[in-house]
Design a protein around this motif. Structure first.
Motif, PDB file in Angstrom:
ATOM      1  N   GLY A   1       0.839  -1.195   0.000  1.00 28.60           N
ATOM      2  CA  GLY A   1       0.000   0.000   0.000  1.00 28.60           C
ATOM      3  C   GLY A   1       0.872   1.240   0.000  1.00 28.60           C
ATOM      4  O   GLY A   1       2.105   1.145   0.040  1.00 28.60           O
ATOM      5  N   ARG A   2       0.225   2.396  -0.007  1.00 26.75           N
ATOM      6  CA  ARG A   2       0.967   3.659  -0.021  1.00 26.75           C
ATOM      7  C   ARG A   2       1.868   3.780   1.209  1.00 26.75           C
ATOM      8  O   ARG A   2       2.884   4.469   1.191  1.00 26.75           O
ATOM      9  CB  ARG A   2      -0.008   4.839  -0.097  1.00 26.75           C
ATOM     10  N   GLY A   3       1.471   3.079   2.284  1.00 26.28           N
ATOM     11  CA  GLY A   3       2.252   3.105   3.513  1.00 26.28           C
ATOM     12  C   GLY A   3       3.658   2.532   3.383  1.00 26.28           C
ATOM     13  O   GLY A   3       4.479   2.735   4.271  1.00 26.28           O
TER      14      GLY A   3
ATOM     15  N   ILE B   1     -12.928   1.510   0.480  1.00 25.56           N
ATOM     16  CA  ILE B   1     -13.990   0.682  -0.092  1.00 25.56           C
ATOM     17  C   ILE B   1     -13.525   0.047  -1.399  1.00 25.56           C
ATOM     18  O   ILE B   1     -13.737  -1.132  -1.635  1.00 25.56           O
ATOM     19  CB  ILE B   1     -15.238   1.553  -0.369  1.00 25.56           C
ATOM     20  N   GLN B   2     -12.841   0.865  -2.240  1.00 29.78           N
ATOM     21  CA  GLN B   2     -12.450   0.344  -3.554  1.00 29.78           C
ATOM     22  C   GLN B   2     -11.425  -0.770  -3.421  1.00 29.78           C
ATOM     23  O   GLN B   2     -11.394  -1.692  -4.216  1.00 29.78           O
ATOM     24  CB  GLN B   2     -11.876   1.461  -4.432  1.00 29.78           C
ATOM     25  N   HIS B   3     -10.563  -0.676  -2.415  1.00 24.99           N
ATOM     26  CA  HIS B   3      -9.581  -1.745  -2.227  1.00 24.99           C
ATOM     27  C   HIS B   3     -10.268  -2.996  -1.672  1.00 24.99           C
ATOM     28  O   HIS B   3     -10.033  -4.100  -2.155  1.00 24.99           O
ATOM     29  CB  HIS B   3      -8.435  -1.299  -1.314  1.00 24.99           C
ATOM     30  N   LEU B   4     -11.141  -2.792  -0.681  1.00 24.02           N
ATOM     31  CA  LEU B   4     -11.832  -3.941  -0.075  1.00 24.02           C
ATOM     32  C   LEU B   4     -12.667  -4.693  -1.106  1.00 24.02           C
ATOM     33  O   LEU B   4     -12.788  -5.911  -1.048  1.00 24.02           O
ATOM     34  CB  LEU B   4     -12.729  -3.490   1.090  1.00 24.02           C
TER      35      LEU B   4
ATOM     36  N   GLU C   1      -6.737   2.367  13.946  1.00 23.65           N
ATOM     37  CA  GLU C   1      -8.095   2.640  13.469  1.00 23.65           C
ATOM     38  C   GLU C   1      -8.235   2.468  11.961  1.00 23.65           C
ATOM     39  O   GLU C   1      -9.286   2.772  11.395  1.00 23.65           O
ATOM     40  CB  GLU C   1      -8.515   4.052  13.872  1.00 23.65           C
ATOM     41  N   ALA C   2      -7.200   1.984  11.295  1.00 24.50           N
ATOM     42  CA  ALA C   2      -7.283   1.827   9.836  1.00 24.50           C
ATOM     43  C   ALA C   2      -8.416   0.860   9.496  1.00 24.50           C
ATOM     44  O   ALA C   2      -8.540  -0.204  10.099  1.00 24.50           O
ATOM     45  CB  ALA C   2      -5.958   1.308   9.287  1.00 24.50           C
ATOM     46  N   PRO C   3      -9.271   1.234   8.523  1.00 27.90           N
ATOM     47  CA  PRO C   3     -10.429   0.387   8.197  1.00 27.90           C
ATOM     48  C   PRO C   3     -10.055  -1.017   7.709  1.00 27.90           C
ATOM     49  O   PRO C   3     -10.894  -1.919   7.788  1.00 27.90           O
ATOM     50  CB  PRO C   3     -11.162   1.171   7.111  1.00 27.90           C
TER      51      PRO C   3
ATOM     52  N   ASP D   1       4.868  -0.786  12.652  1.00 27.86           N
ATOM     53  CA  ASP D   1       5.513  -0.272  11.451  1.00 27.86           C
ATOM     54  C   ASP D   1       5.819  -1.447  10.525  1.00 27.86           C
ATOM     55  O   ASP D   1       6.484  -2.403  10.942  1.00 27.86           O
ATOM     56  CB  ASP D   1       6.794   0.472  11.817  1.00 27.86           C
ATOM     57  N   LEU D   2       5.341  -1.366   9.297  1.00 30.42           N
ATOM     58  CA  LEU D   2       5.554  -2.479   8.368  1.00 30.42           C
ATOM     59  C   LEU D   2       7.029  -2.673   8.056  1.00 30.42           C
ATOM     60  O   LEU D   2       7.459  -3.766   7.697  1.00 30.42           O
ATOM     61  CB  LEU D   2       4.736  -2.278   7.087  1.00 30.42           C
ATOM     62  N   HIS D   3       7.814  -1.597   8.198  1.00 32.26           N
ATOM     63  CA  HIS D   3       9.246  -1.718   7.906  1.00 32.26           C
ATOM     64  C   HIS D   3       9.984  -2.513   8.972  1.00 32.26           C
ATOM     65  O   HIS D   3      11.121  -2.924   8.759  1.00 32.26           O
ATOM     66  CB  HIS D   3       9.870  -0.334   7.713  1.00 32.26           C
ATOM     67  N   ASP D   4       9.341  -2.721  10.117  1.00 35.66           N
ATOM     68  CA  ASP D   4       9.916  -3.629  11.122  1.00 35.66           C
ATOM     69  C   ASP D   4       9.358  -5.038  10.941  1.00 35.66           C
ATOM     70  O   ASP D   4      10.089  -6.016  10.958  1.00 35.66           O
ATOM     71  CB  ASP D   4       9.569  -3.147  12.546  1.00 35.66           C
TER      72      ASP D   4
HETATM   73  C1  LIG Z   1     -13.294   5.225  -8.776  1.00 34.70           C
HETATM   74  C2  LIG Z   1     -12.155   4.837  -7.899  1.00 34.70           C
HETATM   75  C3  LIG Z   1     -11.575   3.601  -8.079  1.00 34.70           C
HETATM   76  C4  LIG Z   1     -10.560   3.188  -7.236  1.00 34.70           C
HETATM   77  N1  LIG Z   1     -10.037   1.950  -7.419  1.00 34.70           N
HETATM   78  C5  LIG Z   1      -9.117   1.493  -6.547  1.00 34.70           C
HETATM   79  C6  LIG Z   1      -8.585   0.172  -6.664  1.00 34.70           C
HETATM   80  O1  LIG Z   1      -8.912  -0.585  -7.578  1.00 34.70           O
HETATM   81  N2  LIG Z   1      -7.684  -0.238  -5.746  1.00 34.70           N
HETATM   82  C7  LIG Z   1      -7.260   0.560  -4.714  1.00 34.70           C
HETATM   83  O2  LIG Z   1      -6.424   0.114  -3.893  1.00 34.70           O
HETATM   84  N3  LIG Z   1      -7.727   1.826  -4.601  1.00 34.70           N
HETATM   85  C8  LIG Z   1      -8.634   2.303  -5.490  1.00 34.70           C
HETATM   86  N4  LIG Z   1      -9.074   3.600  -5.372  1.00 34.70           N
HETATM   87  C9  LIG Z   1      -8.419   4.496  -4.409  1.00 34.70           C
HETATM   88  C10 LIG Z   1      -8.931   4.336  -3.001  1.00 34.70           C
HETATM   89  O3  LIG Z   1     -10.017   5.221  -2.799  1.00 34.70           O
HETATM   90  C11 LIG Z   1      -7.835   4.705  -1.964  1.00 34.70           C
HETATM   91  O4  LIG Z   1      -7.359   6.001  -2.229  1.00 34.70           O
HETATM   92  C12 LIG Z   1      -6.671   3.734  -1.987  1.00 34.70           C
HETATM   93  O5  LIG Z   1      -7.126   2.393  -1.921  1.00 34.70           O
HETATM   94  C13 LIG Z   1      -5.758   3.993  -0.820  1.00 34.70           C
HETATM   95  O6  LIG Z   1      -4.587   3.226  -0.980  1.00 34.70           O
HETATM   96  P1  LIG Z   1      -3.668   2.866   0.277  1.00 34.70           P
HETATM   97  O7  LIG Z   1      -4.463   2.141   1.285  1.00 34.70           O
HETATM   98  O8  LIG Z   1      -2.446   2.195  -0.249  1.00 34.70           O
HETATM   99  O9  LIG Z   1      -3.179   4.309   0.786  1.00 34.70           O
HETATM  100  P2  LIG Z   1      -3.638   5.156   2.054  1.00 34.70           P
HETATM  101  O10 LIG Z   1      -5.096   5.245   2.155  1.00 34.70           O
HETATM  102  O11 LIG Z   1      -2.839   6.389   1.999  1.00 34.70           O
HETATM  103  O12 LIG Z   1      -3.163   4.256   3.285  1.00 34.70           O
HETATM  104  C14 LIG Z   1      -1.849   4.084   3.654  1.00 34.70           C
HETATM  105  C15 LIG Z   1      -1.884   3.309   4.963  1.00 34.70           C
HETATM  106  O13 LIG Z   1      -0.548   2.970   5.327  1.00 34.70           O
HETATM  107  C16 LIG Z   1      -0.406   3.117   6.723  1.00 34.70           C
HETATM  108  N5  LIG Z   1       1.016   3.334   6.953  1.00 34.70           N
HETATM  109  C17 LIG Z   1       1.779   4.384   6.583  1.00 34.70           C
HETATM  110  N6  LIG Z   1       3.061   4.178   6.933  1.00 34.70           N
HETATM  111  C18 LIG Z   1       3.118   2.971   7.535  1.00 34.70           C
HETATM  112  C19 LIG Z   1       4.164   2.208   8.112  1.00 34.70           C
HETATM  113  N7  LIG Z   1       5.441   2.625   8.106  1.00 34.70           N
HETATM  114  N8  LIG Z   1       3.860   1.006   8.669  1.00 34.70           N
HETATM  115  C20 LIG Z   1       2.577   0.547   8.668  1.00 34.70           C
HETATM  116  N9  LIG Z   1       1.545   1.227   8.124  1.00 34.70           N
HETATM  117  C21 LIG Z   1       1.819   2.426   7.562  1.00 34.70           C
HETATM  118  C22 LIG Z   1      -1.282   4.284   7.092  1.00 34.70           C
HETATM  119  O14 LIG Z   1      -1.662   4.180   8.453  1.00 34.70           O
HETATM  120  C23 LIG Z   1      -2.461   4.107   6.128  1.00 34.70           C
HETATM  121  O15 LIG Z   1      -3.496   3.352   6.738  1.00 34.70           O
HETATM  122  C24 LIG Z   1     -10.081   4.041  -6.217  1.00 34.70           C
HETATM  123  C25 LIG Z   1     -10.648   5.312  -6.065  1.00 34.70           C
HETATM  124  C26 LIG Z   1     -11.669   5.710  -6.898  1.00 34.70           C
HETATM  125  C27 LIG Z   1     -12.252   7.055  -6.703  1.00 34.70           C
END
Ligand SMILES: Cc1cc2nc3c(=O)[nH]c(=O)nc-3n(C[C@H](O)[C@H](O)[C@H](O)COP(=O)(O)OP(=O)(O)OC[C@H]3O[C@@H](n4cnc5c(N)ncnc54)[C@H](O)[C@@H]3O)c2cc1C
Lengths: 237, 268
Positions: free
Chosen positions: A123-125, A185-188, A205-207, A219-222
């Motif tokens: 993930g972005r994290g 929601i889109q990821h789930l 509290e992450a969904p 921390d995922l890096h650990d």
């Molecule tokens: C129409 C539409 C379609 C979409 N389709 C998709 C899709 O197919 N797939 C998809 O994934 N998204 C999709 N999205 C985007 C979606 O809404 C979210 O923006 C996206 O899923 C968030 O990605 P994420 O969880 O990687 O990033 P974020 O929401 O930024 O979450 C990052 C998480 O990493 C955690 N984190 C940060 N650093 C660390 C660390 N060092 N150690 C542990 N945890 C850490 C944070 O606490 C956070 O919970 C879509 C959006 C739209 C509008």
């Protein structure tokens, strides 16, 4: 009330329909209740699913779109009271101002996510393009395919074919490990059918934790390198 | 040619969110406010389209950014100017605040119509409420063709049309041709938004930022009065299915514990 599924097609025109009908518009609702006075209340995710809002329409007419999968399958009603057959009204001209030219695949293939037995998703994290390797290393230690959330793909950290979610692959592996994925929601929609879901996230509290069978708040890096080391030690030991 | 870009200022999704005492909104006392992520992509796309027009030897379109919101929104508009927009319009009027997508779309549509835009770009959905409704409302009120989840735009200015690629579910795209003027809601991933340069930031100070009072629109249709919905409460999502939580131990201990569980589940 007009209910539509929240698909990429209907969510495009549903707000226009609401304006045209003078109705209230509520998008991607996940539940609805009727109070004793006949008032409707809808629940929907806000702030990237980190919070929920209870919303009330203020107008008599409501157009709402329903989050896919929010309501379990019910037995079909045997005979609906009335079914309206609607043809294309003769006086509706074909729109020339917006013309569909064709369809195409969004990305190249090459990664077998839907067929994978195990998936580790970055993930972005994970933090950046160079840090995706923590997920890739764990994936290879688990003999898993590498998945990605959308921002990871949008930022160019991994190619589009790794994406899991409503606009990527829908997967249901035996084991799904989400590293630094918040759980939108889109990821789930793309992975909640997995048999065993593990989430590593430093935000308790992450969904994503609402669907995870095993959640590690850290921390995922650990944690990810520790898991990789342990699996490799077992393999060689 | 003129391109209008609508941007929304939202709480940074990385900031800690607390529910206000009223239980109806989030506590905004110490939030970090940013431009919603898809809206930044919309602005970037406008900048790229303008640059493409110039490199084709055509006149550079004027880029006007619009934002509705209280005084803090000026910071988002200044940032858009620093990134390269030519001028900014702030819908700051008290009567416009507190609306929902229907009300905000109506106010923005009035401002956009006043500016005579040939193309309107917005983000596909905001990072806060995420209804994906405001751009569709703008298109409906202005009677313009609309596309949501746009992943590519090519302008054909002489023919007053645009070729647009938009996302569908499951990795498919649809290719469309829309007459201009049109409203396009830009999806994240279409481009990589640039960062503001120091030069851009300095230049932004001299660019026009104008407050629009929207005196032309019916006060009953905008702001809180024009909203079709009311938020009754904001809560934490319901707790999950009761999964096992591993917390407060070393990474090694967490890894050991997890693998023991996964072995028992036959997930390895
Ligand atoms: C129409 C539409 C379609 C979409 N389709 C998709 C899709 O197919 N797939 C998809 O994934 N998204 C999709 N999205 C985007 C979606 O809404 C979210 O923006 C996206 O899923 C968030 O990605 P994420 O969880 O990687 O990033 P974020 O929401 O930024 O979450 C990052 C998480 O990493 C955690 N984190 C940060 N650093 C660390 C660390 N060092 N150690 C542990 N945890 C850490 C944070 O606490 C956070 O919970 C879509 C959006 C739209 C509008």
């Amino acid at each position: 009330m007009v209910l539509l599924p929240h698909t990429y097609q209907s969510a495009e025109y549903a707000p226009r329909l609401a304006v045209r009908l003078g109705a209230s518009y509520i998008a991607s609702v996940s539940s609805a209740t009727l109070d004793p006075c006949g008032g409707l209340h809808f629940s929907r995710a806000i702030l990237q699913a980190r919070l929920r809002a209870e919303v009330r329409p203020k107008r008599r007419l409501v157009v709402a779109t329903v989050q896919i999968g929010a309501f379990g399958g019910h037995e079909p009603v045997e005979s609906p009271e009335r079914v309206f057959e609607v043809g294309r009204p003769a006086d509706v001209e074909r729109h020339r101002e917006r013309e569909i030219l064709g369809r195409e695949a969004a990305g190249a293939g090459g990664v077998d996510l839907p067929g994978a037995e195990r998936i580790v998703t970055a993930g972005r994290g994970v933090g950046g393009p160079d840090e995706v390797s923590v997920a890739a290393d764990l994936a290879s230690a688990l003999d898993a395919e590498l998945g990605a959330s959308r921002p990871v793909v949008d930022n160019g950290w991994l190619p589009r074919e790794h994406q899991v979610g409503s606009s990527g692959h829908i997967v249901a592996p035996n084991l799904y490990v989400a590293l630094g994925v918040s759980g939108s929601i889109q990821h789930l929609m793309g992975m909640s059918g997995s048999r065993v879901i593990v989430a590593v996230n430093r935000d308790p509290e992450a969904p994503i934790f609402s669907v995870a069978h095993y959640g590690i708040v850290a921390d995922l890096h650990d944690v990810a390198p520790a898991l990789t080391r342990l699996l490799e030690a077992r393999r060689s030991g | 040619m003129r391109i209008g870009v609508c941007i929304k200022q939202v709480p940074d999704t990385d900031s800690h969110l607390r529910i206000a005492d009223s239980g109806r909104e989030i506590d905004d006392s110490d939030l970090n406010w940013v431009i919603s992520s898809c809206d930044l992509c919309a602005l970037e796309e406008a900048l790229l389209l303008a640059e493409a027009q110039v490199s084709r030897g055509e006149e550079r379109p004027e880029l006007v950014v619009f934002s509705l919101g209280p005084a803090r929104v000026e910071e988002a508009l200044r940032k858009a100017l620093a990134l390269g927009a030519d001028r900014a319009v702030h819908l700051a009027d008290e009567a416009l605040q507190g609306g929902d997508a229907l009300a905000d779309g109506r106010a923005l549509a009035a401002a956009l119509a006043g500016a005579n835009c040939d193309l309107v770009l917005t983000g596909a959905q905001s990072d806060d409420l995420g209804q994906a409704a405001t751009p569709a409302v703008i298109a409906e009120i202005l009677g313009l063709p609309y596309a949501w989840l746009v992943m590519a735009v090519e302008l054909d200015a002489p023919r007053q049309s645009a070729r647009v690629v938009r996302e569908l579910e499951g990795g498919m795209n649809e290719v469309l041709r829309l007459d201009l003027p049109a409203v396009l809601a830009i999806q994240a991933g279409i481009n990589k938004p640039r960062f503001a340069s120091l030069r851009g930031t300095l230049q932004a100070r001299g660019k026009p930022l104008h407050r629009e009072d929207c005196s032309g629109v019916d006060a009953g249709l905008v702001g809180a009065a024009g909203a079709g919905t009311e938020t009754e409460s904001v809560t934490l999502p319901p707790a999950g299915a009761g999964g096992v939580v591993i917390e407060g131990v070393s990474a090694e201990a967490a890894a050991e514990e997890l693998l023991a569980h996964l072995e028992r589940e036959a997930a390895l």
